[in-house]
Design a protein around this motif. Sequence first.
Motif, PDB file in Angstrom:
ATOM      1  N   ALA A  87       0.819  -1.208   0.000  1.00  0.00           N
ATOM      2  CA  ALA A  87       0.000   0.000   0.000  1.00  0.00           C
ATOM      3  C   ALA A  87       0.852   1.257   0.000  1.00  0.00           C
ATOM      4  O   ALA A  87       0.410   2.316  -0.469  1.00  0.00           O
ATOM      5  CB  ALA A  87      -0.930  -0.008   1.213  1.00  0.00           C
ATOM      6  N   ALA A  88       2.097   1.165   0.524  1.00  0.00           N
ATOM      7  CA  ALA A  88       2.971   2.332   0.535  1.00  0.00           C
ATOM      8  C   ALA A  88       3.509   2.672  -0.847  1.00  0.00           C
ATOM      9  O   ALA A  88       3.971   3.798  -1.079  1.00  0.00           O
ATOM     10  CB  ALA A  88       4.134   2.092   1.495  1.00  0.00           C
ATOM     11  N   ILE A  89       3.461   1.734  -1.779  1.00  0.00           N
ATOM     12  CA  ILE A  89       3.963   1.980  -3.131  1.00  0.00           C
ATOM     13  C   ILE A  89       2.939   2.721  -3.978  1.00  0.00           C
ATOM     14  O   ILE A  89       3.289   3.359  -4.971  1.00  0.00           O
ATOM     15  CB  ILE A  89       4.364   0.645  -3.795  1.00  0.00           C
ATOM     16  N   ILE A  90       1.673   2.655  -3.598  1.00  0.00           N
ATOM     17  CA  ILE A  90       0.614   3.235  -4.422  1.00  0.00           C
ATOM     18  C   ILE A  90       0.801   4.739  -4.628  1.00  0.00           C
ATOM     19  O   ILE A  90       0.676   5.221  -5.765  1.00  0.00           O
ATOM     20  CB  ILE A  90      -0.761   2.903  -3.823  1.00  0.00           C
ATOM     21  N   PRO A  91       1.087   5.545  -3.586  1.00  0.00           N
ATOM     22  CA  PRO A  91       1.306   6.979  -3.864  1.00  0.00           C
ATOM     23  C   PRO A  91       2.457   7.247  -4.821  1.00  0.00           C
ATOM     24  O   PRO A  91       2.391   8.179  -5.633  1.00  0.00           O
ATOM     25  CB  PRO A  91       1.595   7.560  -2.472  1.00  0.00           C
ATOM     26  N   LEU A  92       3.511   6.429  -4.758  1.00  0.00           N
ATOM     27  CA  LEU A  92       4.621   6.601  -5.697  1.00  0.00           C
ATOM     28  C   LEU A  92       4.176   6.327  -7.130  1.00  0.00           C
ATOM     29  O   LEU A  92       4.585   7.039  -8.059  1.00  0.00           O
ATOM     30  CB  LEU A  92       5.773   5.672  -5.313  1.00  0.00           C
ATOM     31  N   LEU A  93       3.354   5.308  -7.318  1.00  0.00           N
ATOM     32  CA  LEU A  93       2.862   5.016  -8.668  1.00  0.00           C
ATOM     33  C   LEU A  93       1.962   6.124  -9.185  1.00  0.00           C
ATOM     34  O   LEU A  93       2.011   6.482 -10.372  1.00  0.00           O
ATOM     35  CB  LEU A  93       2.107   3.688  -8.662  1.00  0.00           C
ATOM     36  N   VAL A  94       1.118   6.657  -8.309  1.00  0.00           N
ATOM     37  CA  VAL A  94       0.225   7.743  -8.726  1.00  0.00           C
ATOM     38  C   VAL A  94       1.020   8.963  -9.166  1.00  0.00           C
ATOM     39  O   VAL A  94       0.711   9.610 -10.186  1.00  0.00           O
ATOM     40  CB  VAL A  94      -0.736   8.095  -7.585  1.00  0.00           C
ATOM     41  N   MET A  95       2.073   9.286  -8.420  1.00  0.00           N
ATOM     42  CA  MET A  95       2.881  10.465  -8.754  1.00  0.00           C
ATOM     43  C   MET A  95       3.706  10.272 -10.019  1.00  0.00           C
ATOM     44  O   MET A  95       3.942  11.225 -10.765  1.00  0.00           O
ATOM     45  CB  MET A  95       3.810  10.797  -7.578  1.00  0.00           C
ATOM     46  N   SER A  96       4.129   9.039 -10.289  1.00  0.00           N
ATOM     47  CA  SER A  96       5.030   8.807 -11.423  1.00  0.00           C
ATOM     48  C   SER A  96       4.315   8.359 -12.689  1.00  0.00           C
ATOM     49  O   SER A  96       4.725   8.704 -13.795  1.00  0.00           O
ATOM     50  CB  SER A  96       6.076   7.764 -11.048  1.00  0.00           C
ATOM     51  N   VAL A  97       3.240   7.589 -12.549  1.00  0.00           N
ATOM     52  CA  VAL A  97       2.577   6.999 -13.722  1.00  0.00           C
ATOM     53  C   VAL A  97       1.183   7.571 -13.944  1.00  0.00           C
ATOM     54  O   VAL A  97       0.747   7.725 -15.079  1.00  0.00           O
ATOM     55  CB  VAL A  97       2.519   5.466 -13.587  1.00  0.00           C
ATOM     56  N   GLY A  98       0.488   7.884 -12.866  1.00  0.00           N
ATOM     57  CA  GLY A  98      -0.875   8.389 -13.005  1.00  0.00           C
ATOM     58  C   GLY A  98      -1.898   7.360 -12.582  1.00  0.00           C
ATOM     59  O   GLY A  98      -1.585   6.361 -11.939  1.00  0.00           O
ATOM     60  N   PHE A  99      -3.160   7.599 -12.947  1.00  0.00           N
ATOM     61  CA  PHE A  99      -4.261   6.749 -12.515  1.00  0.00           C
ATOM     62  C   PHE A  99      -4.710   5.768 -13.598  1.00  0.00           C
ATOM     63  O   PHE A  99      -5.746   5.131 -13.425  1.00  0.00           O
ATOM     64  CB  PHE A  99      -5.467   7.615 -12.116  1.00  0.00           C
ATOM     65  N   GLY A 100      -3.988   5.622 -14.668  1.00  0.00           N
ATOM     66  CA  GLY A 100      -4.456   4.809 -15.777  1.00  0.00           C
ATOM     67  C   GLY A 100      -4.195   3.329 -15.598  1.00  0.00           C
ATOM     68  O   GLY A 100      -3.872   2.825 -14.517  1.00  0.00           O
ATOM     69  N   LEU A 101      -4.316   2.618 -16.717  1.00  0.00           N
ATOM     70  CA  LEU A 101      -4.136   1.166 -16.711  1.00  0.00           C
ATOM     71  C   LEU A 101      -2.703   0.783 -16.370  1.00  0.00           C
ATOM     72  O   LEU A 101      -2.467  -0.253 -15.735  1.00  0.00           O
ATOM     73  CB  LEU A 101      -4.531   0.601 -18.081  1.00  0.00           C
ATOM     74  N   ALA A 102      -1.742   1.617 -16.771  1.00  0.00           N
ATOM     75  CA  ALA A 102      -0.335   1.282 -16.542  1.00  0.00           C
ATOM     76  C   ALA A 102      -0.020   1.141 -15.060  1.00  0.00           C
ATOM     77  O   ALA A 102       0.684   0.214 -14.638  1.00  0.00           O
ATOM     78  CB  ALA A 102       0.566   2.334 -17.182  1.00  0.00           C
TER      79      ALA A 102
END
Length: 288
Positions: free
Chosen positions: A136-151
């Motif tokens: 769950a701690a990785i999710i904010p990093l993904l949102v900031m770097s990749v966005g909310f899409g399928l990737a």
Amino acid sequence: MTATTTSRPPRRSGTRGGRTGPRPARRPGVLRRVADRNLPYQVLTFVVFAAGWELYARGQGGLLIPSFTETVEATVEMLGSAELWRAMYVSNQALVIGFAVTVVAGVPLGILLGRFRGLERLADVYLNILLVTPMAAIIPLLVMSVGFGLASRVILVTIFSIVMVVVNARAGVRQVDPSLIEMARSFGADERAVWTRVLLPGALPAIMTGVRLGLGRAVTGMVIVELLMVSDALGGLILEYRGLFQAPLLYGTIVIILAEALLLISMARWAERKLTRWAQTTTARSVR
């Protein structure tokens, strides 16, 4: 004149129709074969669980805990709605793509780490990080770097499941007996033959176990990413029904997710049995 009598040889025990040898083992009856299977015990456990759920919900449940019958009715109702199938389609996109990336990348990586110790020293610290880091701690990093899409959803599903595949594939290569490799080399086998005839067949049972465990983790990642990052698809339905206090529909959604996970794991277990049938036969012979 004395009468002569011919003495017959004594009949051996265990003969039938003049034939000697051990008697064939009797085939167990239908009831015995059914009792030896796991299905009756699973059905009995499910019946006890459903009865306990029904009794507790009617006595202490209230608004937030529906009864078993209400959950079944809501599940059947949802299976006939287009909203559920749209959510299943959107959620399973990330699951299919992410798990495919996991298998394609994780199995070769685990095999290489098990074969080459130098490469393992470089990658071991990153595997340990993925094992101990809360996903769950990785999710904010993904949102900031990749966005909310399928990737981002695909990446999180892959991160959730790839560790199990890599670790089990590495363990499968390591558990191959080194004497088999030495024997193959003594008979003139090159590196390619060692891989195809010794290492990969010996590591296949552990690899398939890792794939099965990784599939369960992939389903978990699919749901968590939609609950914590993207309020869409199945995760969006859970959040919507929870906010509206529609407990039967909430429980029905969870039941459908669990049913899909069990179906996928059963398919993976079936493929594991088919691909590693020789290993199961060898184990049965060694036990005898």
